[in-house]
Design an enzyme around this catalytic site. Sequence first.
Site, PDB file in Angstrom:
ATOM      1  N   ILE A  64     -25.259  40.180  35.310  1.00 33.82           N
ATOM      2  CA  ILE A  64     -25.579  39.271  36.452  1.00 33.82           C
ATOM      3  C   ILE A  64     -26.808  38.438  35.769  1.00 33.82           C
ATOM      4  O   ILE A  64     -27.703  39.409  35.211  1.00 33.82           O
ATOM      5  CB  ILE A  64     -26.143  40.023  37.815  1.00 33.82           C
ATOM      6  CG1 ILE A  64     -26.960  39.253  38.794  1.00 33.82           C
ATOM      7  CG2 ILE A  64     -27.060  41.252  37.305  1.00 33.82           C
ATOM      8  CD1 ILE A  64     -27.356  39.631  40.028  1.00 33.82           C
ATOM      9  N   SER A  65     -26.899  37.265  35.693  1.00 33.84           N
ATOM     10  CA  SER A  65     -28.090  36.602  34.947  1.00 33.84           C
ATOM     11  C   SER A  65     -29.528  36.861  35.385  1.00 33.84           C
ATOM     12  O   SER A  65     -29.846  37.260  36.455  1.00 33.84           O
ATOM     13  CB  SER A  65     -27.829  35.224  34.926  1.00 33.84           C
ATOM     14  OG  SER A  65     -26.748  34.862  34.543  1.00 33.84           O
ATOM     15  N   GLN A  66     -30.323  36.661  34.454  1.00 33.32           N
ATOM     16  CA  GLN A  66     -31.804  36.796  34.776  1.00 33.32           C
ATOM     17  C   GLN A  66     -32.228  36.267  35.907  1.00 33.32           C
ATOM     18  O   GLN A  66     -31.801  34.704  35.800  1.00 33.32           O
ATOM     19  CB  GLN A  66     -32.579  36.789  33.477  1.00 33.32           C
ATOM     20  CG  GLN A  66     -34.055  36.861  33.438  1.00 33.32           C
ATOM     21  CD  GLN A  66     -34.760  36.682  32.360  1.00 33.32           C
ATOM     22  OE1 GLN A  66     -34.276  36.625  31.324  1.00 33.32           O
ATOM     23  NE2 GLN A  66     -35.998  36.468  32.202  1.00 33.32           N
TER      24      GLN A  66
END
Length: 214
Positions: A64-66
């Site tokens: 899950i991206s930052q």
Amino acid sequence: MEDTYRHKGLRRKLVEEIRKKGITDERVLDAIGKIPRHAFITDSALVEFAYRDAAFPINAGQTISQPYTVAFQTQLLQVQPHEKVLEIGTGSGYQGAVLFELSARVYTIERQRELHLKAQQLLGQLGYKLHFFYGDGYAGLPAYAPFDKILVTAGATEMPETLLQQLKTGGRMVIPVGDSEQQEMILVEKLSDGKITVSKHGTFAFVPFLKGKS
Ligand code: SAH
């Protein structure tokens, strides 16, 4: 899914943190402030860190991206209400939820069936109505093209021509392009005279944009 005062407080802090890092679009900040990111973190040992500005592993070796990266890409895309947006790399579904909060019509593709199914289920429960597709994002979605905006959330080694063709005149595409270590955030604008402009917006690190379904 519980969304407590504690979660809301942590979200407010996260919003202030990414504002300090340079995100100025209030609609994007509002979206981040609304979405229960803790529901998107599958590893129970990591849930307590859900409101840190960090990427986390999800299933199938993906991430899950930052939140800062999600906000940065979304801000660059300049999504307007009711626009048709194609997202490549559904992953956890978090970025898709941000686009939905901006009142976009979201079409999202994932090549890992497990993630596709999980995101579809979770976003349904949370009331985010997206159009989910299992398939190879390199092909885009010709049956639903053209799109006002295209967002690639995996690191590409080159600009996929097929996706560019599915972008409306006046549209914007945001895509990280580089090698497996790091990528340059690229904004492609398709101008009304048919010309294409390309600009660079800093260095990021994404999981790879892979060809084919898994
Ligand atoms: N937007 C996601 C980020 C996921 S990471 C989120 O908010 O959580 C990138 C995702 O792109 C991974 O889930 C990976 O499986 C997917 N991906 C990589 N290559 C792809 C391709 N060719 N087509 C569709 N999805 C792809």
